[in-house]
Design a protein around this motif. Structure first.
Motif, PDB file in Angstrom:
ATOM      1  N   ALA A 268      17.946  34.331   8.356  1.00 43.57           N
ATOM      2  CA  ALA A 268      17.962  34.872   9.718  1.00 43.57           C
ATOM      3  C   ALA A 268      18.955  36.023   9.832  1.00 43.57           C
ATOM      4  O   ALA A 268      18.680  37.049  10.470  1.00 43.57           O
ATOM      5  N   LEU A 269      20.126  35.886   9.191  1.00 42.69           N
ATOM      6  CA  LEU A 269      21.133  36.944   9.242  1.00 42.69           C
ATOM      7  C   LEU A 269      20.664  38.202   8.516  1.00 42.69           C
ATOM      8  O   LEU A 269      20.817  39.326   9.017  1.00 42.69           O
ATOM      9  N   VAL A 270      20.078  38.010   7.329  1.00 38.78           N
ATOM     10  CA  VAL A 270      19.582  39.159   6.570  1.00 38.78           C
ATOM     11  C   VAL A 270      18.435  39.835   7.326  1.00 38.78           C
ATOM     12  O   VAL A 270      18.348  41.075   7.382  1.00 38.78           O
ATOM     13  N   GLY A 271      17.538  39.019   7.917  1.00 35.31           N
ATOM     14  CA  GLY A 271      16.448  39.587   8.697  1.00 35.31           C
ATOM     15  C   GLY A 271      16.948  40.368   9.893  1.00 35.31           C
ATOM     16  O   GLY A 271      16.401  41.428  10.250  1.00 35.31           O
ATOM     17  N   TRP A 272      18.012  39.863  10.520  1.00 37.54           N
ATOM     18  CA  TRP A 272      18.572  40.542  11.700  1.00 37.54           C
ATOM     19  C   TRP A 272      19.272  41.838  11.310  1.00 37.54           C
ATOM     20  O   TRP A 272      19.022  42.905  11.889  1.00 37.54           O
ATOM     21  N   ILE A 273      20.138  41.771  10.276  1.00 36.83           N
ATOM     22  CA  ILE A 273      20.928  42.942   9.898  1.00 36.83           C
ATOM     23  C   ILE A 273      20.091  43.972   9.139  1.00 36.83           C
ATOM     24  O   ILE A 273      20.174  45.175   9.395  1.00 36.83           O
ATOM     25  N   GLY A 274      19.255  43.492   8.201  1.00 35.32           N
ATOM     26  CA  GLY A 274      18.524  44.420   7.346  1.00 35.32           C
ATOM     27  C   GLY A 274      17.181  44.871   7.876  1.00 35.32           C
ATOM     28  O   GLY A 274      16.733  45.985   7.562  1.00 35.32           O
ATOM     29  N   LEU A 275      16.517  43.996   8.669  1.00 31.78           N
ATOM     30  CA  LEU A 275      15.157  44.316   9.112  1.00 31.78           C
ATOM     31  C   LEU A 275      15.012  44.390  10.622  1.00 31.78           C
ATOM     32  O   LEU A 275      13.903  44.587  11.122  1.00 31.78           O
ATOM     33  N   ASP A 276      16.127  44.185  11.337  1.00 34.12           N
ATOM     34  CA  ASP A 276      16.109  44.204  12.806  1.00 34.12           C
ATOM     35  C   ASP A 276      15.153  43.155  13.372  1.00 34.12           C
ATOM     36  O   ASP A 276      14.471  43.383  14.369  1.00 34.12           O
ATOM     37  N   GLN A 277      15.086  41.995  12.705  1.00 37.01           N
ATOM     38  CA  GLN A 277      14.258  40.878  13.176  1.00 37.01           C
ATOM     39  C   GLN A 277      15.186  39.902  13.908  1.00 37.01           C
ATOM     40  O   GLN A 277      15.842  39.068  13.293  1.00 37.01           O
ATOM     41  N   ARG A 278      15.231  40.018  15.221  1.00 32.85           N
ATOM     42  CA  ARG A 278      16.180  39.244  16.021  1.00 32.85           C
ATOM     43  C   ARG A 278      15.555  37.935  16.474  1.00 32.85           C
ATOM     44  O   ARG A 278      14.390  37.888  16.860  1.00 32.85           O
ATOM     45  N   LEU A 279      16.340  36.867  16.409  1.00 36.53           N
ATOM     46  CA  LEU A 279      15.938  35.569  16.939  1.00 36.53           C
ATOM     47  C   LEU A 279      16.599  35.366  18.294  1.00 36.53           C
ATOM     48  O   LEU A 279      17.778  35.685  18.476  1.00 36.53           O
ATOM     49  N   GLY A 280      15.839  34.838  19.259  1.00 35.44           N
ATOM     50  CA  GLY A 280      16.424  34.485  20.532  1.00 35.44           C
ATOM     51  C   GLY A 280      17.347  33.284  20.378  1.00 35.44           C
ATOM     52  O   GLY A 280      17.365  32.614  19.331  1.00 35.44           O
ATOM     53  N   LEU A 281      18.115  32.992  21.417  1.00 32.68           N
ATOM     54  CA  LEU A 281      19.067  31.881  21.352  1.00 32.68           C
ATOM     55  C   LEU A 281      18.355  30.557  21.099  1.00 32.68           C
ATOM     56  O   LEU A 281      18.827  29.724  20.321  1.00 32.68           O
ATOM     57  N   LEU A 282      17.210  30.346  21.737  1.00 35.85           N
ATOM     58  CA  LEU A 282      16.484  29.089  21.553  1.00 35.85           C
ATOM     59  C   LEU A 282      15.951  28.970  20.131  1.00 35.85           C
ATOM     60  O   LEU A 282      16.019  27.899  19.513  1.00 35.85           O
ATOM     61  N   ASP A 283      15.423  30.076  19.608  1.00 35.84           N
ATOM     62  CA  ASP A 283      14.924  30.057  18.231  1.00 35.84           C
ATOM     63  C   ASP A 283      16.068  29.840  17.238  1.00 35.84           C
ATOM     64  O   ASP A 283      15.918  29.112  16.248  1.00 35.84           O
ATOM     65  N   ALA A 284      17.213  30.468  17.492  1.00 32.90           N
ATOM     66  CA  ALA A 284      18.368  30.282  16.617  1.00 32.90           C
ATOM     67  C   ALA A 284      18.836  28.827  16.637  1.00 32.90           C
ATOM     68  O   ALA A 284      19.195  28.261  15.599  1.00 32.90           O
ATOM     69  N   ALA A 285      18.813  28.210  17.832  1.00 32.61           N
ATOM     70  CA  ALA A 285      19.188  26.803  17.934  1.00 32.61           C
ATOM     71  C   ALA A 285      18.198  25.920  17.175  1.00 32.61           C
ATOM     72  O   ALA A 285      18.588  24.929  16.535  1.00 32.61           O
ATOM     73  N   ALA A 286      16.919  26.279  17.205  1.00 31.61           N
ATOM     74  CA  ALA A 286      15.903  25.512  16.479  1.00 31.61           C
ATOM     75  C   ALA A 286      16.107  25.612  14.973  1.00 31.61           C
ATOM     76  O   ALA A 286      15.988  24.616  14.243  1.00 31.61           O
ATOM     77  N   VAL A 287      16.443  26.817  14.490  1.00 28.80           N
ATOM     78  CA  VAL A 287      16.755  26.984  13.059  1.00 28.80           C
ATOM     79  C   VAL A 287      17.968  26.134  12.698  1.00 28.80           C
ATOM     80  O   VAL A 287      17.998  25.464  11.663  1.00 28.80           O
ATOM     81  N   GLY A 288      18.981  26.151  13.578  1.00 27.49           N
ATOM     82  CA  GLY A 288      20.170  25.329  13.339  1.00 27.49           C
ATOM     83  C   GLY A 288      19.841  23.847  13.288  1.00 27.49           C
ATOM     84  O   GLY A 288      20.439  23.096  12.503  1.00 27.49           O
ATOM     85  N   ALA A 289      18.884  23.391  14.099  1.00 27.70           N
ATOM     86  CA  ALA A 289      18.489  21.980  14.085  1.00 27.70           C
ATOM     87  C   ALA A 289      17.863  21.598  12.746  1.00 27.70           C
ATOM     88  O   ALA A 289      18.163  20.533  12.184  1.00 27.70           O
ATOM     89  N   VAL A 290      17.020  22.457  12.210  1.00 27.90           N
ATOM     90  CA  VAL A 290      16.391  22.180  10.912  1.00 27.90           C
ATOM     91  C   VAL A 290      17.440  22.159   9.806  1.00 27.90           C
ATOM     92  O   VAL A 290      17.439  21.281   8.925  1.00 27.90           O
ATOM     93  N   VAL A 291      18.367  23.124   9.842  1.00 28.40           N
ATOM     94  CA  VAL A 291      19.435  23.185   8.837  1.00 28.40           C
ATOM     95  C   VAL A 291      20.312  21.939   8.925  1.00 28.40           C
ATOM     96  O   VAL A 291      20.669  21.331   7.906  1.00 28.40           O
ATOM     97  N   THR A 292      20.677  21.533  10.138  1.00 30.12           N
ATOM     98  CA  THR A 292      21.517  20.350  10.327  1.00 30.12           C
ATOM     99  C   THR A 292      20.819  19.093   9.820  1.00 30.12           C
ATOM    100  O   THR A 292      21.443  18.247   9.156  1.00 30.12           O
ATOM    101  N   ALA A 293      19.539  18.966  10.117  1.00 28.46           N
ATOM    102  CA  ALA A 293      18.787  17.797   9.649  1.00 28.46           C
ATOM    103  C   ALA A 293      18.761  17.750   8.127  1.00 28.46           C
ATOM    104  O   ALA A 293      18.929  16.686   7.516  1.00 28.46           O
ATOM    105  N   ASN A 294      18.568  18.904   7.498  1.00 34.66           N
ATOM    106  CA  ASN A 294      18.541  18.958   6.040  1.00 34.66           C
ATOM    107  C   ASN A 294      19.894  18.579   5.451  1.00 34.66           C
ATOM    108  O   ASN A 294      19.994  17.806   4.492  1.00 34.66           O
ATOM    109  N   ALA A 295      20.978  19.109   6.044  1.00 36.73           N
ATOM    110  CA  ALA A 295      22.321  18.819   5.547  1.00 36.73           C
ATOM    111  C   ALA A 295      22.662  17.342   5.704  1.00 36.73           C
ATOM    112  O   ALA A 295      23.206  16.711   4.784  1.00 36.73           O
TER     113      ALA A 295
END
Length: 304
Positions: A268-295
């Protein structure tokens, strides 16, 4: 296929894991070097994918994947050349399946990146290894599954710009990754070293050889597009493979898997910085939920 315990995602996916022998009782300096290497490996993988996306308008995702398969085959052949004549049928069938899954996994990932962006595509792909990690369902695992499911539902909620086909392709890539983990483990048990992985990479490259020729004839690549595709192969295949050999000797496998859980965040960070692919706050929270579940699933598996 023999019975396989629920694996941690990242170590099982890497052929380097079959060659690396963790050193007993690593020092703090060695562990710090391992963590730095894991960060570099994750960034290399995601920057490679972002670089490959720059070639999509010229040769498409399939052209980038074809070049990546060629690079992967060359890297693995340089590490461990397979002795194909000595393979038995019990060794050949998982290698053949691994070759098919390897190509399908990369093609689905890069197609999803083209349609829904790097961060979302990598997050959806991580659902495959997460499902494996949660397969031995326990109380904490069930909570992780609910958390991950909530994240996925949020990411796939109806919106004017929602690309359900792209999301479906990303989820299919996750299923391919789960199959890749299981097949790679089977190949690692039956064939010494990285011979099985090298054989599968070579077979996949052979399948993509006519594909690459057709792409070149129909969509002649520019030097820049071809260079981006080659860089993708190096950054997303060669560098992570060699770094994993270094890392797996310095950090415990559970810690390796735990750190690799942050790959969707790095994507998500590389997509945002390198490709200007921005995630909204809700989408970012959803990505965080998947990462947290995996961890959490990896931590609980390590304790068990």
């Amino acid at each position: 296929m023999s019975e396989v315990p629920a694996p941690t995602p990242a170590p099982a996916q890497s052929p380097a894991a079959s060659l690396a022998t963790p050193a007993p009782g690593p020092s703090s300096r060695s562990s710090a070097a391992g963590v730095a290497a894991m960060l570099g490996s994750g960034l290399s993988t995601q920057i490679g994918a972002a670089t490959g996306s720059l070639a999509f308008p010229v040769i498409g995702p399939i052209g980038v994947v074809a070049v990546r398969q060629y690079v992967a085959a060359l890297v693995l052949l340089a590490v461990d050349r397979p002795r194909l004549r000595s393979f038995t049928w019990q060794q050949w069938w998982p290698v053949l399946l691994l070759a098919v899954v390897y190509g399908a996994m990369n093609l689905s990932l890069y197609t999803a990146v083209d349609r829904v962006g790097l961060g979302l595509a990598v997050t959806l792909e991580f659902l495959g290894p997460l499902a494996l990690a949660l397969s031995a369902a326990r109380r904490v695992d069930a909570a992780c599954a609910v958390l991950a499911a909530a994240g996925v539902v949020t990411l796939m909620r109806p919106q004017p710009s929602t690309d359900y086909l792209g999301m479906g392709i990303g989820a299919f890539g996750g299923a391919c990754w789960a199959a890749y983990i299981l097949l790679n483990r089977t190949v690692g048990h039956r064939i010494p070293g990285a011979q099985g992985s090298a054989a599968a990479a070579c077979l996949s490259a052979l399948v993509f050889l006519p594909v690459g020729v057709l792409v070149a004839l129909n969509r002649p690549p520019t030097a820049i597009a071809l260079g981006c595709a080659v860089i993708t192969g190096l950054l997303s295949t060669a560098v992570p493979y060699l770094v994993d050999l270094f890392t797996l000797r310095r950090v415990p496998p559970a810690a390796f898997g735990l750190f690799m859980s942050v790959n969707p965040v790095l994507a998500a960070l590389v997509g945002w910085i390198g490709l200007d692919q921005r995630l909204g706050l809700l989408d970012a929270a959803a990505v965080g939920a998947v990462v947290t579940a995996n961890a959490l699933s990896i931590l609980t598996a390590a304790r068990r």
